[in-house]
Design an enzyme around this catalytic site. Structure first.
Site, short mmCIF file in Angstrom:
data_model
loop_
_atom_site.label_atom_id
_atom_site.label_comp_id
_atom_site.label_asym_id
_atom_site.label_seq_id
_atom_site.Cartn_x
_atom_site.Cartn_y
_atom_site.Cartn_z
N GLU A 22 -0.60 12.97 -2.72
CA GLU A 22 -1.23 13.25 -1.41
C GLU A 22 -0.11 13.13 -0.39
OE1 GLU A 22 -4.05 14.37 -0.92
OE2 GLU A 22 -5.24 13.79 -2.67
N GLY A 45 7.42 12.31 -2.33
CA GLY A 45 6.49 12.88 -3.32
C GLY A 45 7.17 13.86 -4.26
N GLU A 53 -8.33 13.65 -5.03
CA GLU A 53 -8.86 12.30 -5.07
C GLU A 53 -10.35 12.37 -4.77
OE1 GLU A 53 -5.68 10.51 -2.34
OE2 GLU A 53 -5.73 9.17 -4.08
N GLY A 77 2.12 9.61 0.51
CA GLY A 77 3.20 9.32 1.45
C GLY A 77 3.89 10.59 1.88
N SER A 78 5.18 10.48 2.11
CA SER A 78 5.92 11.61 2.68
C SER A 78 6.20 12.68 1.62
CB SER A 78 7.22 11.13 3.29
OG SER A 78 8.04 10.57 2.29
N THR A 79 6.34 13.90 2.07
CA THR A 79 6.57 15.02 1.15
C THR A 79 7.90 14.86 0.38
OG1 THR A 79 5.22 16.39 2.57
CG2 THR A 79 6.60 17.55 1.00
N ASN A 110 -0.38 3.84 6.18
CA ASN A 110 -1.32 4.32 7.21
C ASN A 110 -2.78 3.98 6.92
OD1 ASN A 110 -1.21 6.27 5.17
ND2 ASN A 110 -1.85 7.90 6.56
N CYS A 151 -2.82 11.75 7.60
CA CYS A 151 -2.36 13.02 7.03
C CYS A 151 -3.32 14.16 7.37
CB CYS A 151 -2.15 12.89 5.52
SG CYS A 151 -3.49 12.04 4.69
P1 TAP Z 1 7.24 7.08 2.33
O1 TAP Z 1 8.67 6.65 2.36
O2 TAP Z 1 6.90 8.31 1.58
O3 TAP Z 1 6.42 5.80 1.77
C1 TAP Z 1 5.14 5.87 1.16
C2 TAP Z 1 5.08 4.91 -0.02
O4 TAP Z 1 6.06 5.31 -0.99
C3 TAP Z 1 5.43 3.46 0.33
O5 TAP Z 1 4.70 2.58 -0.49
C4 TAP Z 1 6.91 3.40 -0.02
O6 TAP Z 1 7.38 2.10 -0.28
C5 TAP Z 1 6.95 4.24 -1.27
N1 TAP Z 1 8.28 4.78 -1.58
C6 TAP Z 1 9.30 5.02 -0.71
N2 TAP Z 1 10.37 5.51 -1.38
C7 TAP Z 1 10.02 5.58 -2.68
C8 TAP Z 1 10.68 6.03 -3.86
N3 TAP Z 1 11.92 6.50 -3.82
N4 TAP Z 1 10.02 5.97 -5.03
C9 TAP Z 1 8.75 5.51 -5.08
N5 TAP Z 1 8.07 5.08 -4.01
C10 TAP Z 1 8.68 5.13 -2.81
O7 TAP Z 1 6.70 7.24 3.77
P2 TAP Z 1 7.13 6.42 5.07
O8 TAP Z 1 8.61 6.25 5.19
O9 TAP Z 1 6.35 5.16 5.04
O10 TAP Z 1 6.65 7.40 6.21
C11 TAP Z 1 7.48 8.51 6.54
C12 TAP Z 1 6.65 9.71 6.91
O11 TAP Z 1 5.83 10.06 5.79
C13 TAP Z 1 5.65 9.48 8.03
O12 TAP Z 1 6.24 9.57 9.28
C14 TAP Z 1 4.65 10.55 7.75
O13 TAP Z 1 5.09 11.78 8.26
C15 TAP Z 1 4.62 10.60 6.24
N6 TAP Z 1 3.51 9.81 5.67
C16 TAP Z 1 2.49 10.50 5.15
C17 TAP Z 1 1.42 9.79 4.63
C18 TAP Z 1 0.29 10.54 4.03
S1 TAP Z 1 -1.17 9.88 3.94
N7 TAP Z 1 0.45 11.73 3.54
C19 TAP Z 1 1.39 8.40 4.64
C20 TAP Z 1 2.48 7.72 5.17
C21 TAP Z 1 3.54 8.45 5.67
P3 TAP Z 1 8.07 1.24 0.92
O14 TAP Z 1 6.95 0.84 1.80
O15 TAP Z 1 8.70 0.11 0.24
O16 TAP Z 1 9.05 2.17 1.59
#
Ligand code: TAP
Length: 473
Positions: free
Chosen positions: A251, A234, A454, A229-231, A153, A285
């Site tokens: 975060e 995290g 951060e 990223g996602s909760t 994002n 977020c």
């Molecule tokens: P996530 O799956 O949490 O991805 C965020 C980051 O984590 C990406 O770089 C992702 O890599 C990586 N990641 C994914 N699975 C991982 C694992 N098992 N171990 C380590 N790293 C991992 O989020 P998403 O699928 O992109 O979005 C899903 C939802 O998360 C959104 O709809 C939103 O609600 C929330 N989100 C929140 C934020 C913030 S700023 N809080 C940002 C983005 C999304 P890949 O790109 O290779 O999957």
């Protein structure tokens, strides 16, 4: 610069690595058109280990670089980012669908964050503590290799908020951008080398989170993992890091409240509300996605809000006039649409039709605080509205969530503003504003929105361990 597999051979730190047998590649799609704009390698565990081990070797020399020289290198990195600001911004428009106005701010933010933390190496001083029989001093020691996992994002700022303080404190960094949006992070990795940062001090490694991100968690040389990223992801990273007692900064999501009291400047609050939630197409977020309006002004406020929402310009993100671009992907648009399909829509704006993952800014009426769109993070241009009676009910509604990242309060009563600011369980709060981020002030979540902070001085210290040394005299 080119993002296609070119067969140029591995040069760690250079990051445009191509042609290796057995390395998959990921296509990068422009969310505004659906067209492919490039392809990058998707590295595996072997390459991740090589990058981490390179960063571990580089740590020994980087930590020994004198504070003045480290500061100069970070300032030079900031200057190079500034020289390439327009290029980075244009790249982000096609990489992530950000409006050009936002993308310029984001590239400028990376420059500012680097400049800010460039002031740190000479000031990262320990303390001298009075003790009997000798001298007691503390040092802020760097941790070692830091693994940074960035979401799609805000590819540039979130990367910078991690690597700038980590490098300033003497750590080396391996950064994994999101699979959907790797291009600007890769370019920042190149610019770091152009600025003179030694190889392996800052490496950008594209690929899957489940592969590279997971290796950050399990590789013993990685001493800290920064994740945004996602909760659920995290939580799994935090659980994994427990095994080696790794430091983590998280975060995570948000479901922030925008609370409008009857005594507020309603015109100003209504004019600002769309930007507070629809900015970056709501993929933020900090998005104020729950709008609480005091019941005595509820109807009037909605009447003021409607034209502001309908006038919100959803356009080709490359246009200077665009206020909102597309969503990141087709599957994300489906997820966002699932929240609006069976909800009561109060009114909505207009989005382009045709190619790209467009979605209109949408205002939903919440029947009750149990509604799914009221409770869950939509991460799209959707805001849910609910009336409240008084301060006590506003606090109860605002805090009735597992999240606690951001929020806003609109009132002319300073006492109420302070009472509310203390009572709302959230890490960042604005009064009569939706501003959440300044690079010199702390940013982060309470409750399940995150762990650690951060930006500002707090982030710098989180990339160090305090060492206490006693010298007998
Ligand atoms: P996530 O799956 O949490 O991805 C965020 C980051 O984590 C990406 O770089 C992702 O890599 C990586 N990641 C994914 N699975 C991982 C694992 N098992 N171990 C380590 N790293 C991992 O989020 P998403 O699928 O992109 O979005 C899903 C939802 O998360 C959104 O709809 C939103 O609600 C929330 N989100 C929140 C934020 C913030 S700023 N809080 C940002 C983005 C999304 P890949 O790109 O290779 O999957």
């Amino acid at each position: 610069m080119g993002f296609w597999f070119g067969g140029v051979g591995i040069r760690w730190g250079r990051v445009i690595i191509g042609g290796e047998v057995g390395v998959d590649r990921t296509e990068v799609v422009n969310p505004a058109t659906g067209g492919v704009v490039g392809a990058v390698p998707a590295y595996g565990v072997a390459e991740t280990d090589a990058a981490i081990e390179g960063a571990q070797r580089a740590f020994e020399s980087w930590r020994g670089v004198g504070p003045g020289d480290r500061a100069r290198l970070l300032r030079r990195f900031a200057a190079v980012v500034d020289e390439h600001r327009e290029e980075l911004a244009r790249l982000e428009v096609s990489n992530a669908g950000h409006t050009i106005g936002n993308a310029r701010w984001e590239a400028g933010n990376v420059r500012d964050v680097l400049d800010y933390y460039a002031g740190a190496p000479e000031r990262l001083a320990g303390r001298q503590i009075p003790v009997p029989g000798g001298l007691d001093v503390t040092f802020h020691e760097p941790l070692g290799v830091v693994g940074i996992i960035v979401p799609w994002n805000f590819p540039m700022p979130i990367a910078g908020w991690g690597f700038a303080p980590a490098l300033a404190a003497g750590n080396t960094v391996v950064l994994k951008p999101a699979e959907l949006t790797p291009l600007t992070a890769i370019r920042l990795g190149e610019l770091a080398l152009e600025a003179g940062l030694p190889e392996h001090v800052f490496t950008v490694l594209p690929g899957k989170g489940s592969v590279i991100g997971q290796r950050f968690v399990t590789h013993p040389a990685v001493r800290k993992v920064c994740f945004t990223g996602s909760t659920p992801v995290g939580k799994s990273i935090m659980a994994g890091c427990a095994d080696q007692v790794k430091r983590v900064t998280l975060e995570l999501g948000g479901k922030s409240a925008n609370i409008v009291f009857a005594d507020a400047d309603l015109e100003q609050a209504a004019a600002a509300a769309p930007g507070g939630v629809f900015d970056n197409a709501g993929q933020d977020c900090c998005a104020r996605s729950r709008l609480l309006v005091q019941d005595s002004v509820y109807e009037r406020f909605l009447a003021l809000l409607e034209p502001a929402v309908k006038a919100f310009r959803v356009q080709d993100p490359g246009l200077d006039t665009a206020e909102m671009g597309p969503l990141i992907s087709a599957s994300h648009r489906e997820k966002v649409a699932s929240y609006t399909s069976d909800a009561q829509v109060a009114f909505a704006g207009v989005a382009p039709e045709g190619d790209g993952w467009w979605f209109p800014p949408t205002v939903l009426l919440a029947g009750s605080p149990g509604d799914r769109h009221w409770r869950e993070e939509v991460f799209g241009p959707v805001v849910s509205v609910l009336p409240f009676r008084d301060e006590a009910e506003a606090i109860a509604l605002a805090n009735d969530t597992e999240y606690g990242l951001s929020g806003s309060i609109w009132t002319r009563d300073l006492g109420r503003a302070l009472r509310m600011a203390r009572a709302v369980e959230t890490g960042n709060l604005s009064v009569n504003s939706h501003s959440s981020v300044r690079y010199w002030t702390p940013f982060g979540g309470m409750k399940q929105s995150g762990l650690g902070r951060e930006l500002g001085p707090d982030a710098l210290l989180s990339f160090t361990d305090v060492k206490n040394v006693f010298i007998a005299t």
